[in-house]
Design a protein around this motif. Sequence first.
Motif, short mmCIF file in Angstrom:
data_model
loop_
_atom_site.label_atom_id
_atom_site.label_comp_id
_atom_site.label_asym_id
_atom_site.label_seq_id
_atom_site.Cartn_x
_atom_site.Cartn_y
_atom_site.Cartn_z
N ASP A 116 0.84 -1.19 0.00
CA ASP A 116 0.00 0.00 0.00
C ASP A 116 0.88 1.25 0.00
O ASP A 116 1.52 1.58 1.00
N LEU A 117 0.91 1.94 -1.15
CA LEU A 117 1.66 3.19 -1.30
C LEU A 117 0.71 4.34 -1.61
O LEU A 117 1.12 5.36 -2.18
N SER A 118 -0.52 4.19 -1.25
CA SER A 118 -1.52 5.22 -1.54
C SER A 118 -1.32 6.45 -0.67
O SER A 118 -0.65 6.39 0.37
N SER A 119 -1.91 7.55 -1.12
CA SER A 119 -1.89 8.81 -0.36
C SER A 119 -0.47 9.25 -0.04
O SER A 119 -0.12 9.54 1.11
N ASN A 120 0.37 9.30 -1.09
CA ASN A 120 1.71 9.83 -0.97
C ASN A 120 1.87 10.99 -1.97
O ASN A 120 0.86 11.58 -2.40
N ARG A 121 3.09 11.31 -2.35
CA ARG A 121 3.33 12.46 -3.21
C ARG A 121 4.13 12.10 -4.46
O ARG A 121 4.94 12.89 -4.94
N MET A 122 3.90 10.92 -4.99
CA MET A 122 4.65 10.47 -6.16
C MET A 122 4.11 11.14 -7.41
O MET A 122 2.93 10.96 -7.76
N PRO A 123 4.94 11.88 -8.15
CA PRO A 123 4.47 12.54 -9.38
C PRO A 123 4.48 11.62 -10.60
O PRO A 123 3.74 11.86 -11.56
N SER A 124 5.29 10.59 -10.56
CA SER A 124 5.38 9.66 -11.70
C SER A 124 5.71 8.28 -11.18
O SER A 124 6.11 8.10 -10.01
N LEU A 125 5.56 7.32 -12.06
CA LEU A 125 5.80 5.92 -11.69
C LEU A 125 6.81 5.30 -12.63
O LEU A 125 6.76 5.54 -13.85
N PRO A 126 7.73 4.48 -12.13
CA PRO A 126 8.63 3.72 -13.01
C PRO A 126 7.87 2.52 -13.59
O PRO A 126 7.92 1.41 -13.06
N VAL A 127 7.16 2.77 -14.68
CA VAL A 127 6.23 1.78 -15.22
C VAL A 127 6.93 0.47 -15.55
O VAL A 127 6.41 -0.62 -15.27
N GLU A 128 8.12 0.54 -16.13
CA GLU A 128 8.82 -0.69 -16.51
C GLU A 128 9.18 -1.51 -15.27
O GLU A 128 9.10 -2.74 -15.29
N GLU A 129 9.59 -0.85 -14.19
CA GLU A 129 9.91 -1.59 -12.97
C GLU A 129 8.66 -2.23 -12.38
O GLU A 129 8.71 -3.36 -11.86
N ILE A 130 7.55 -1.52 -12.44
CA ILE A 130 6.30 -2.08 -11.90
C ILE A 130 5.83 -3.25 -12.74
O ILE A 130 5.37 -4.27 -12.21
N GLU A 131 5.95 -3.15 -14.06
CA GLU A 131 5.55 -4.25 -14.92
C GLU A 131 6.43 -5.47 -14.73
O GLU A 131 6.00 -6.60 -15.02
N ALA A 132 7.65 -5.27 -14.25
CA ALA A 132 8.55 -6.40 -14.01
C ALA A 132 8.26 -7.11 -12.69
O ALA A 132 8.79 -8.19 -12.44
N LEU A 133 7.42 -6.50 -11.85
CA LEU A 133 7.04 -7.15 -10.59
C LEU A 133 6.22 -8.40 -10.87
O LEU A 133 5.55 -8.52 -11.91
N GLN A 134 6.27 -9.31 -9.94
CA GLN A 134 5.43 -10.50 -10.06
C GLN A 134 3.97 -10.09 -10.08
O GLN A 134 3.56 -9.10 -9.48
N GLU A 135 3.19 -10.89 -10.75
CA GLU A 135 1.76 -10.57 -10.88
C GLU A 135 1.07 -10.52 -9.52
O GLU A 135 0.14 -9.74 -9.32
N SER A 136 1.53 -11.32 -8.59
CA SER A 136 0.93 -11.31 -7.25
C SER A 136 1.13 -9.97 -6.56
O SER A 136 0.29 -9.55 -5.76
N VAL A 137 2.24 -9.29 -6.84
CA VAL A 137 2.49 -7.98 -6.25
C VAL A 137 1.66 -6.92 -6.96
O VAL A 137 1.03 -6.06 -6.33
N GLN A 138 1.64 -6.97 -8.30
CA GLN A 138 0.83 -6.01 -9.05
C GLN A 138 -0.64 -6.13 -8.70
O GLN A 138 -1.38 -5.13 -8.72
N LEU A 139 -1.06 -7.33 -8.39
CA LEU A 139 -2.47 -7.57 -8.12
C LEU A 139 -3.00 -6.74 -6.96
O LEU A 139 -4.16 -6.32 -6.96
N SER A 140 -2.15 -6.48 -5.96
CA SER A 140 -2.58 -5.73 -4.78
C SER A 140 -1.60 -4.61 -4.48
O SER A 140 -1.19 -4.40 -3.34
N LEU A 141 -1.22 -3.88 -5.53
CA LEU A 141 -0.37 -2.71 -5.38
C LEU A 141 -1.27 -1.48 -5.42
O LEU A 141 -1.90 -1.17 -6.44
N PHE A 142 -1.37 -0.78 -4.32
CA PHE A 142 -2.29 0.35 -4.19
C PHE A 142 -1.52 1.66 -4.37
O PHE A 142 -0.61 1.97 -3.60
N LEU A 143 -1.90 2.43 -5.40
CA LEU A 143 -1.21 3.66 -5.75
C LEU A 143 -2.15 4.84 -5.89
O LEU A 143 -1.76 5.89 -6.43
N HIS A 144 -3.36 4.72 -5.42
CA HIS A 144 -4.32 5.81 -5.57
C HIS A 144 -3.98 6.98 -4.63
O HIS A 144 -3.21 6.82 -3.69
N ASN A 145 -4.59 8.11 -4.92
CA ASN A 145 -4.39 9.33 -4.12
C ASN A 145 -2.93 9.77 -4.07
O ASN A 145 -2.42 10.16 -3.03
#
Length: 484
Positions: free
Chosen positions: A178-207
């Motif tokens: 859970d990384l929601s409600s922080n101040r991230m202006p951008s995301l390292p999309v390639e690094e996130i896509e390289a995560l295991q599907e189980s991690v992406q499945l419950s990766l919270f980035l809203h707010n």
Amino acid sequence: MLCAQGVATALTLSSILLQLVRANLPSGCLIASDILSCTNLGLEHVPVELPVTVATLDLNHNQLENLEEGNFAGLPKLATILLAHNQLRRLTAGTFRNISKIHHLDLSSNQLTIIEQHYFQDLVAIEELLLYNNRIVRVESKALSGLSNLRKAYLSHNRLTDFPFFSIHGHSNLNTLDLSSNRMPSLPVEEIEALQESVQLSLFLHNNTLICECSMYSLFKLWEQRGFPSIRDFQEEHTCLVYGEHKASVRFLLHVRFFENCTIKRLADTASKTAEAGKSVMLNCTTTLTGRNVTYWWVSPQKEYIIPPGNNNTLRMYVNGSLEILAAQTEDSGLYLCMAQNSQDSHNQTFEVNLTVSIHHPEVEPFNTGFTTLLGCVVSLVLVLMYLYLTPCRCWCRKQSLAATPSLGNECSAQSSILTPTPPATTEGPGRKVSNNKHVVFLEPIKEAQNGRPRAALEQSTMAVTRSSDETVTSVFSGTTVVP
């Protein structure tokens, strides 16, 4: 008697030991079994002497500012530490040394600013880490890399502007980040896509304060298509800033007109599979990754993670990534997601299998042709017999007079056979001369009614056969056959 005295002595000693232990604890602490609670006591330091039997230590809602090395030493059963709502600003190196059995650590609602790499390096068994509602601006790259058993990490409501996603690539057990409600202006999309599907499945980035861009939108849109809980449950909380303006925040999953020109990633390759209830079915993981360093996981339609060797009772996994459902049931239907990862180069692929399990209903076999033919013959024969014997009579069923010479109106012709297509052309005289143009005539005995009962008009009857000739054969119902 001695046994009773021994028990009483043991109880007395236990009471004395408990009093000694409690004497070294701050006033207000409560002990219940293996739980020690010292909450809301205004403590500024961790109590020096703690019971060795404690498994859960609750120090929530105090004034702790620092944790020193050895604060929790000598507690072999300690598994849970609760330190929420304190004033902790940093953790001294060695704070959690020699307590490797910790599974749950709550440091939420404190004043932590940086998660340094040495904070949790001794907590090799940690499963749940709560760091939300702090002032964290940075997580060092190796702070979480050694926590291979970590399942849930909560860092929401902090001040993070980035996160080292690459440091958790090997965390196969991590199912909530859970990384929601922080101040991230951008995301390292390639690094996130390289995560295991189980991690992406419950990766919270809203707010977060994300800037609207196609790569970010495409990532979330793909998760939305897959039905990830992080998108499904917080769809309205996913916002981005148009051109980076804070006043131009849009809910990009609901208002898509800003991304009309973006190229959206397609779903992973999907295969369809059907199975019969009660039988075994094999789901193959089709990927291009090969080699010793490739590992496989499956995610069931119920969002359950399946890892080798699987569940021996119902599921079984093989070294090539195939998943076997030993006795499929209808509730096993749904979308199965296979994940393959090469741990050497941190590359992964996904493959989907849409399984449909149905109950087999045996088809009704058509009638055999021979049986159908036989049945048709039997029905035809029954109809013929009904026609022969159940046809209403016209003559003998009616009451007739006993006149010596029956009239033409009351006489039943001896030639009225149901095999004769038409009645005889003429019947002459009492002998009923038959027309000589008939070859065969089936003669039925004439019956008359007498005293309310039918009886044979003639005691004996014979069958007369005529031949086609100019002569006339006269048939009389007697004991002999008249031959011309």
